[in-house]
Enzyme design. Structure first.
Site, mmCIF file in Angstrom:
data_model
loop_
_atom_site.group_PDB
_atom_site.id
_atom_site.type_symbol
_atom_site.label_atom_id
_atom_site.label_comp_id
_atom_site.label_asym_id
_atom_site.label_seq_id
_atom_site.Cartn_x
_atom_site.Cartn_y
_atom_site.Cartn_z
ATOM 1 N N THR A 43 -11.619 39.730 -26.056
ATOM 2 C CA THR A 43 -11.112 39.038 -25.403
ATOM 3 C C THR A 43 -11.040 38.247 -24.542
ATOM 4 O O THR A 43 -10.660 37.150 -23.886
ATOM 5 C CB THR A 43 -10.499 40.490 -25.321
ATOM 6 O OG1 THR A 43 -9.176 41.345 -25.802
ATOM 7 C CG2 THR A 43 -8.994 39.542 -24.326
ATOM 8 N N THR A 123 -13.223 44.106 -25.243
ATOM 9 C CA THR A 123 -13.082 45.634 -24.540
ATOM 10 C C THR A 123 -13.293 47.041 -25.940
ATOM 11 O O THR A 123 -13.775 48.111 -25.432
ATOM 12 C CB THR A 123 -11.640 46.287 -24.600
ATOM 13 O OG1 THR A 123 -10.709 45.804 -24.946
ATOM 14 C CG2 THR A 123 -12.083 44.767 -22.727
ATOM 15 N N ASP A 124 -12.304 46.802 -27.033
ATOM 16 C CA ASP A 124 -12.351 47.794 -28.261
ATOM 17 C C ASP A 124 -13.777 48.939 -28.418
ATOM 18 O O ASP A 124 -13.474 50.141 -28.653
ATOM 19 C CB ASP A 124 -11.613 47.214 -29.656
ATOM 20 C CG ASP A 124 -10.409 46.564 -29.120
ATOM 21 O OD1 ASP A 124 -10.324 46.710 -28.768
ATOM 22 O OD2 ASP A 124 -10.052 46.058 -30.233
#
Ligand code: ASP
Length: 359
Positions: A43, A123-124
């Site tokens: 992101t 971030t996942d």
């Protein structure tokens, strides 16, 4: 800022080490640390159709040079270089990319001219990549991961400040020897402890129970505690191209043994179970896992709770069942450690438990 062979695909990655475009303050003040940013997507490199859209965007579409260009203050902190290692949404992170990333970091940090590396990531799965690097980077120079919860196109995008803070941490002498770090929302976390805890908030990373290592703000970095367990140079793990097949199953009300039996039939080398509470496991799944262990499959008990630790021989008789306790590692990090342990040749619950108790 010098780009080290920026490209959008792994295959086309050019690892030129030219540094002719690096701004130099030689002759006036001491040289700033030389930091390489390795971009992988996420992101932080995401873009949406409008500035008010923070959920419907495409991750990993903005190149690393553009990410750096919007943060001119970077050149006051470090001599910057960059490489585009990949452009993926980190939900799609895969082991070959981990191999590429870790090997590239090890090559860069073996160069006396390079002082540290920053990795931009989604971030996942950031906590998994961070822990993998924590165990396989062979240098005490700083490696700092960062990310963003809002795409680069958003109002109040959090990526630029997170990137500046990550480079600030990587440029600090006090960051050496702390293992792989995660700089996010002004906090500095150890790769071993950090987890993503929010689906939307910019304060999305925490180290449950134990807390952050320190903080970074306005160019200042302060560590408030150290990292106790061995990492980087002190581990027995090396990054390779072979990844033992390890999967995760979950225990919950009414769960059947179908998933475990299917994994064993598929030939997995290891299974991590995200158990309830103190790694307790539904009777049907526990029996399936005991059967798997008796056939030589490594079985590790973790917890789905999100904080705390799993006590060996607590909720399940590990000694009798041939299981290993993950301690305070969550199931996703336990899978990383189990893959590395199996790849290093560890076999059997005693040897594996020793590894889980160490790292
Ligand atoms: N799906 C994105 C990723 O992990 C989410 C993010 O980066 O925040 O790449």
């Amino acid at each position: 800022m010098a780009a080290r062979g920026a490209s959008l695909t792994i295959a086309a990655m050019n690892t030129s080490t030219s540094s002719s475009a690096i701004p130099s303050n030689e002759g006036t003040t001491p040289l700033l640390p030389r930091i390489v940013v390795l971009a992988t997507g996420g992101t932080i490199a995401g873009a949406a159709a409008s500035a008010t859209n923070t959920s419907g965007y495409q991750a990993g579409v903005i190149g690393v040079e553009q990410l750096l260009a919007v943060v001119p203050a970077l050149s006051t902190v470090a001599r910057m270089e960059s490489e585009q290692i990949a452009s993926v949404d980190s939900k799609d992170m895969a082991m070959p990319l981990w191999t590429t990333l870790a090997q590239r970091i090890n090559t860069l940090l073996a160069d006396d001219e390079i002082d540290g590396v920053v990795v931009t990531h989604g971030t996942d799965t950031l906590e998994e990549t961070a822990y993998l690097l924590h165990l396989t980077v062979k240098s005490d120079k700083p490696v700092v991961l960062t990310a963003a919860m809002r795409p680069a196109s958003a109002l109040s995008a959090d990526g630029p400040l997170n990137l500046l803070n990550a480079v600030t941490v990587a440029a600090q002498a006090s960051s050496r020897g702390q293992g792989v770090l995660v700089a996010f929302n002004n906090k500095i976390h150890s790769a071993r402890d950090v987890v993503k805890t929010s689906t939307y908030a910019v304060d999305a990373f925490h180290s449950p129970e134990i807390g952050a290592l320190g903080w970074v703000q306005d160019g200042r970095v302060e560590f408030q505690r150290g990292v106790v367990r061995p990492h980087t140079l002190a581990t027995e793990f090396v990054i390779g191209a072979t990844w033992p097949h390890v999967e995760i199953v979950v225990s919950y009300a009414g769960v059947s043994r179908i998933a475990v039996d299917a994994l064993v039939a598929a030939g997995v080398r290891g299974i991590v179970v995200a158990g309830t509470g103190n790694g307790s496991i539904h009777a049907s799944v526990q029996q399936a896992l005991a059967d798997a262990a008796s056939q030589g499959v490594a079985v590790v008990r973790a917890s789905r709770v999100g904080s705390g630790h799993v006590m060996r021989n607590g909720a399940a008789a590990d000694d009798a069942l041939g299981f290993v306790s993950a301690g305070s590692l969550n199931p996703y990090k336990a899978r990383v450690l189990l893959m590395l342990a199996l790849a290093a040749g560890a076999t059997g619950p005693v040897a594996l438990q020793k590894i889980f108790d160490t790292y």
